[in-house]
Design an enzyme around this catalytic site. Sequence first.
Site, PDB file in Angstrom:
ATOM      1  N   LYS A   1       0.942  -1.280  -0.027  1.00  0.00           N
ATOM      2  CA  LYS A   1       0.041   0.037  -0.032  1.00  0.00           C
ATOM      3  C   LYS A   1       0.943   1.219  -0.201  1.00  0.00           C
ATOM      4  CE  LYS A   1      -1.858   3.076   2.101  1.00  0.00           C
ATOM      5  NZ  LYS A   1      -1.781   4.432   1.528  1.00  0.00           N
TER       6      LYS A   1
ATOM      7  N   GLU B   1       9.739   1.736  10.486  1.00  0.00           N
ATOM      8  CA  GLU B   1      10.925   2.609  10.622  1.00  0.00           C
ATOM      9  C   GLU B   1      10.119   4.013  10.618  1.00  0.00           C
ATOM     10  OE1 GLU B   1      13.472   0.119   7.587  1.00  0.00           O
ATOM     11  OE2 GLU B   1      13.227   2.145   6.962  1.00  0.00           O
TER      12      GLU B   1
ATOM     13  N   CYS C   1      14.292  10.634   6.338  1.00  0.00           N
ATOM     14  CA  CYS C   1      14.094  10.357   7.819  1.00  0.00           C
ATOM     15  C   CYS C   1      15.500  10.452   8.600  1.00  0.00           C
ATOM     16  CB  CYS C   1      13.566   9.165   8.007  1.00  0.00           C
ATOM     17  SG  CYS C   1      14.620   7.993   7.302  1.00  0.00           S
TER      18      CYS C   1
ATOM     19  N   GLU D   1       9.502  16.897  14.317  1.00  0.00           N
ATOM     20  CA  GLU D   1      10.269  16.517  13.125  1.00  0.00           C
ATOM     21  C   GLU D   1       9.658  17.410  11.943  1.00  0.00           C
ATOM     22  OE1 GLU D   1       8.789  12.811  11.353  1.00  0.00           O
ATOM     23  OE2 GLU D   1      11.161  12.607  10.494  1.00  0.00           O
TER      24      GLU D   1
HETATM   25  P1  NAD Z   1       2.506   8.600   7.215  1.00  0.00           P
HETATM   26  O1  NAD Z   1       2.525   8.042   8.631  1.00  0.00           O
HETATM   27  O2  NAD Z   1       1.495   9.750   7.163  1.00  0.00           O
HETATM   28  O3  NAD Z   1       2.139   7.730   6.178  1.00  0.00           O
HETATM   29  C1  NAD Z   1       2.878   6.582   5.565  1.00  0.00           C
HETATM   30  C2  NAD Z   1       2.099   5.425   5.283  1.00  0.00           C
HETATM   31  O4  NAD Z   1       1.088   5.045   6.027  1.00  0.00           O
HETATM   32  C3  NAD Z   1       1.174   6.115   4.088  1.00  0.00           C
HETATM   33  O5  NAD Z   1       0.957   4.740   2.921  1.00  0.00           O
HETATM   34  C4  NAD Z   1      -0.228   6.189   4.598  1.00  0.00           C
HETATM   35  O6  NAD Z   1      -1.328   5.998   3.740  1.00  0.00           O
HETATM   36  C5  NAD Z   1      -0.312   4.985   5.458  1.00  0.00           C
HETATM   37  N1  NAD Z   1      -0.983   5.251   6.716  1.00  0.00           N
HETATM   38  C6  NAD Z   1      -1.573   6.312   7.399  1.00  0.00           C
HETATM   39  N2  NAD Z   1      -2.445   5.977   8.138  1.00  0.00           N
HETATM   40  C7  NAD Z   1      -2.739   4.769   8.290  1.00  0.00           C
HETATM   41  C8  NAD Z   1      -3.242   3.816   9.221  1.00  0.00           C
HETATM   42  N3  NAD Z   1      -4.136   4.175  10.051  1.00  0.00           N
HETATM   43  N4  NAD Z   1      -2.994   2.562   9.015  1.00  0.00           N
HETATM   44  C9  NAD Z   1      -2.247   1.816   7.965  1.00  0.00           C
HETATM   45  N5  NAD Z   1      -1.565   2.691   7.350  1.00  0.00           N
HETATM   46  C10 NAD Z   1      -1.574   4.132   7.393  1.00  0.00           C
HETATM   47  O7  NAD Z   1       4.011   9.208   6.833  1.00  0.00           O
HETATM   48  P2  NAD Z   1       4.328  10.071   5.859  1.00  0.00           P
HETATM   49  O8  NAD Z   1       3.817  11.417   6.058  1.00  0.00           O
HETATM   50  O9  NAD Z   1       3.685   9.407   4.401  1.00  0.00           O
HETATM   51  O10 NAD Z   1       6.144  10.063   5.649  1.00  0.00           O
HETATM   52  C11 NAD Z   1       6.810  10.826   6.318  1.00  0.00           C
HETATM   53  C12 NAD Z   1       7.101  10.155   7.458  1.00  0.00           C
HETATM   54  O11 NAD Z   1       7.959   9.083   7.364  1.00  0.00           O
HETATM   55  C13 NAD Z   1       8.167  10.981   8.395  1.00  0.00           C
HETATM   56  O12 NAD Z   1       8.026  10.835   9.878  1.00  0.00           O
HETATM   57  C14 NAD Z   1       9.622  10.172   8.310  1.00  0.00           C
HETATM   58  O13 NAD Z   1      10.595  10.528   9.234  1.00  0.00           O
HETATM   59  C15 NAD Z   1       9.007   8.923   7.904  1.00  0.00           C
HETATM   60  N6  NAD Z   1      10.134   7.956   7.255  1.00  0.00           N
HETATM   61  C16 NAD Z   1      10.840   7.216   8.180  1.00  0.00           C
HETATM   62  C17 NAD Z   1      12.009   6.512   7.701  1.00  0.00           C
HETATM   63  C18 NAD Z   1      12.708   5.439   8.477  1.00  0.00           C
HETATM   64  O14 NAD Z   1      13.598   4.802   7.865  1.00  0.00           O
HETATM   65  N7  NAD Z   1      12.848   5.619   9.779  1.00  0.00           N
HETATM   66  C19 NAD Z   1      12.124   6.617   6.198  1.00  0.00           C
HETATM   67  C20 NAD Z   1      11.465   7.428   5.419  1.00  0.00           C
HETATM   68  C21 NAD Z   1      10.409   8.093   6.031  1.00  0.00           C
END
Ligand code: NAD
Length: 518
Positions: free
Chosen positions: A193, A268, A302, A399
Amino acid sequence: MTQTSAHPNHDLARELRESQLTGGLKHFIGGEWVDSQSGETFQSHTPTDNSALVTVASGDAADIDRAARAAHDAFQTWREVSGAERRNILHKIADLIEKRSQEIAVLESVDTGQAIRFMKSAAARGAENFRFYADRAPGAQDGESLPAPGFLNYSIRQPIGPVGVITPWNTPFMLSTWKIAPALAAGCTVVHKPAEWSPVTATLLAEIMDEAGLPKGVHNLVHGFGESAGKALTEHPLIKAVAFVGETVTGSHIMRQGADTLKRVHFELGGKNPVVVFDDADLDKALDAVVFMIYSLNGERCTSSSRVLIQEGIYDEFTARIAERARNIRVGDPLDPDTEVGPLVHPRHFQKVMGYFDKAREEGATIAAGGERVGGEGNYVSPTLFTGARNDMRISQEEIFGPVLTAIPFTDEADALVLANDVKYGLAGYLWTNDLTRAHRFAHGLEAGMIWVNSENVRHLPTPFGGVKNSGIGRDGGDYSFEFYMETKNIAISLGTHKTARLGVGQAPVVQKEVAEG
Ligand code: NAD
């Protein structure tokens, strides 16, 4: 903002939009491209001017159910495919990624706003991820021999089953391959997804895997929103584990959603990573690394070093040098190869980042560079440096996930360590010093899953990747990924010398008469 001149990337982007996107994006389930069962769609936009980019099928629980069943059925045969055969297919996927890398890079830039100069290497890294795990597929099931008196114990690893992969929008292609390649190498099947703000390259990846000969149902793709498709995936009983990359708060939701079906989870999550610069460091190199690790990839990264802790004697001069570099960074069209920072992914994220410019002013920090919108349309912000900041300010704790750096002074090593650790996150840390003993001591005390000394983040696939505290659970990379996607089974073989305690072979117990007679 740098003015855009016509560039061949624009012609390619136009061509690709016509050939790849005009028909809209569908789900890929059980080897077929399908619409949502509900017929629902949503519109995705390009961050350069927020105009419509592509219509996308909007999945919900019914589509997830169909994909989970397809993954479940395919698992029965994929788990039996030999490691050597899995290796061949994964290498073929890598070949095809390389062949289409220009296309992937251009579409990723158009979809996310990431500068093309970085997206070219992101596509190449996607291929590397597949190659790395292709070569490990034949050994994925290897276990240990653990002899004990009278026994030979040996362990084997077996794929856990169909897994859910949920990815974010910042560098979606690379991150998807980072999760999907080890899952397939382990023998798992996948329901992916991708993020609703950047759905395009997940579709290319599904096409590539299909063309490479991955059997139907081994990889399934369902587009849609987190609260519908994402949630349904984390709750589905046929999905045995969820690999998630995204925000910390979403990780908490997923943990709750997966509780009833006892999902194994790998998270992550976010970061507020410190880069600590001591006055004995090679300051020219440190400057390059500090600037690169916050302003590359639009700061939507990240592992970005979004807090720079600088020893007080060099604070003024070092922050002045960062500010000068930040002001020189070329902000503009992500398809222009000279561009260093492109537009932020979405107007909502743009508003969030802009909001921190106001917070910095309210909290009494100084905006030493940037702190404003760039241009009249699109989600462009100027590379920003906040100085005069304290670690307890929101600009130091939260962040921001944009090209925004907060600079905080420290007095000595002890002070630096307290400040570095005084956040809820613990993903990465960077340390600049020429004092070897201090480097080790500090690295041991720093609360982070990954630490680089005298370097920016340099990727090495066999090493563990992941965070502590609110930055994550579990590790990717090398064999660590297999620990997540596989179950370990122990088999104990008796060597025949072992004596089992015997029950029921003695004299029948004498029951006391009075007791027996009541
Ligand atoms: P997000 O958590 O808003 O969304 C990530 C994914 O989760 C999307 O596909 C979204 O549709 C899905 N999602 C949202 N709510 C959900 C739920 N209730 N159940 C299941 N899936 C759900 O994150 P984002 O804004 O897309 O990405 C940015 C974040 O990702 C930042 O916090 C960044 O630090 C983190 N990130 C972490 C790493 C790492 O390796 N630690 C790498 C890249 C990004």
